[in-house]
Design an enzyme around this catalytic site. Structure first.
Site, PDB file in Angstrom:
ATOM      1  N   HIS A 174       0.827  -1.214   0.000  1.00  0.00           N
ATOM      2  CA  HIS A 174       0.000   0.000   0.000  1.00  0.00           C
ATOM      3  C   HIS A 174       0.857   1.258   0.000  1.00  0.00           C
ATOM      4  O   HIS A 174       0.390   2.334   0.368  1.00  0.00           O
ATOM      5  CB  HIS A 174      -1.006   0.013   1.154  1.00  0.00           C
ATOM      6  CG  HIS A 174      -2.068  -1.032   0.991  1.00  0.00           C
ATOM      7  ND1 HIS A 174      -3.053  -0.953   0.019  1.00  0.00           N
ATOM      8  CD2 HIS A 174      -2.272  -2.199   1.642  1.00  0.00           C
ATOM      9  CE1 HIS A 174      -3.824  -2.017   0.106  1.00  0.00           C
ATOM     10  NE2 HIS A 174      -3.374  -2.800   1.070  1.00  0.00           N
ATOM     11  N   ASP A 179       3.534  -0.782  -4.987  1.00  0.00           N
ATOM     12  CA  ASP A 179       2.417  -1.516  -5.572  1.00  0.00           C
ATOM     13  C   ASP A 179       2.361  -1.359  -7.086  1.00  0.00           C
ATOM     14  O   ASP A 179       1.959  -2.278  -7.803  1.00  0.00           O
ATOM     15  CB  ASP A 179       1.105  -1.075  -4.924  1.00  0.00           C
ATOM     16  CG  ASP A 179       1.013  -1.508  -3.463  1.00  0.00           C
ATOM     17  OD1 ASP A 179       1.911  -2.242  -3.004  1.00  0.00           O
ATOM     18  OD2 ASP A 179       0.055  -1.110  -2.785  1.00  0.00           O
TER      19      ASP A 179
END
Length: 201
Positions: A174, A179
């Site tokens: 996150h 990501d």
């Protein structure tokens, strides 16, 4: 009659972290991107997802936020209010980066799922720069790509349902850049995958 030359597409994996469900009332707090690969008439060529990357943290645009959404990223709105980039500057820098990495190719944003990240990205690009380097429809959803190749209903798709060899070995943190890089690897594997029962390589 000569065949029309197909302009290559450069796929850019994008991940954003935000403090609510929609842009405008809520803010995009960070933006990460990584070049995933190029596709032309001869096929798809994966890129090293760590070679060409972009990351910025942005100043919030409103006082509203959803605590649960903010907690996902772990970002500090108070700090970003002081240290985050002005959205107009951050998105202008992003547009310039996209154009630099693309060269003669056409940029395509890809995401997992693309719908959330694209909503914030496109809104911010139009609101703060007046234009999108991806146009209004240059986005590809990895969930849809997998569902089509696997012959599954879209709502049946989750990363946990995918063959392990398609998934990146990187952790989903996150953090927008982490990501984006992880999902660039997933995208490249999906593009090279021939479907159920076939190896991704």
């Amino acid at each position: 009659m000569a065949a029309r030359r197909i302009k290559p597409s450069l796929y850019i994996s994008v991940d954003i972290e935000a403090d609510g469900p929609i842009p405008g009332p809520y803010s995009m707090l960070s933006l990460g991107a990584a070049v995933a690969g190029t596709q032309d008439a001869d096929g798809f060529t994966a890129a090293d997802p760590e070679r060409h990357t972009f990351y910025r943290e942005l100043r919030p645009i409103s006082a509203e936020f959803v605590p649960e959404a903010l907690a996902v990223s772990g970002l500090d709105r108070e700090r970003l209010g002081k240290e985050g980039l002005d959205p107009a500057l951050a998105l202008a820098q992003f547009t310039r980066w996209v154009r630099e990495v693309c060269g003669d190719a056409q940029p395509v944003m890809c995401g997992y799922p693309a719908s959330y990240d694209w909503t914030f990205l496109y809104w911010y690009l139009i609101r703060f720069t007046g234009a999108s380097p991806f146009g209004h429809s240059g986005c590809l959803d990895m969930k849809t790509l997998y569902a089509t190749k696997a012959g599954l209903p879209l709502r049946a798709v989750a990363k946990g349902t995918m063959p392990r060899e398609l998934l990146s070995r990187r952790r989903h943190t996150h953090h927008a850049l982490d990501d984006a890089v992880e999902q660039a690897e997933l995208f490249a594997n999906l593009m090279e995958w021939r479907g159920p029962g076939a190896s991704s390589r």
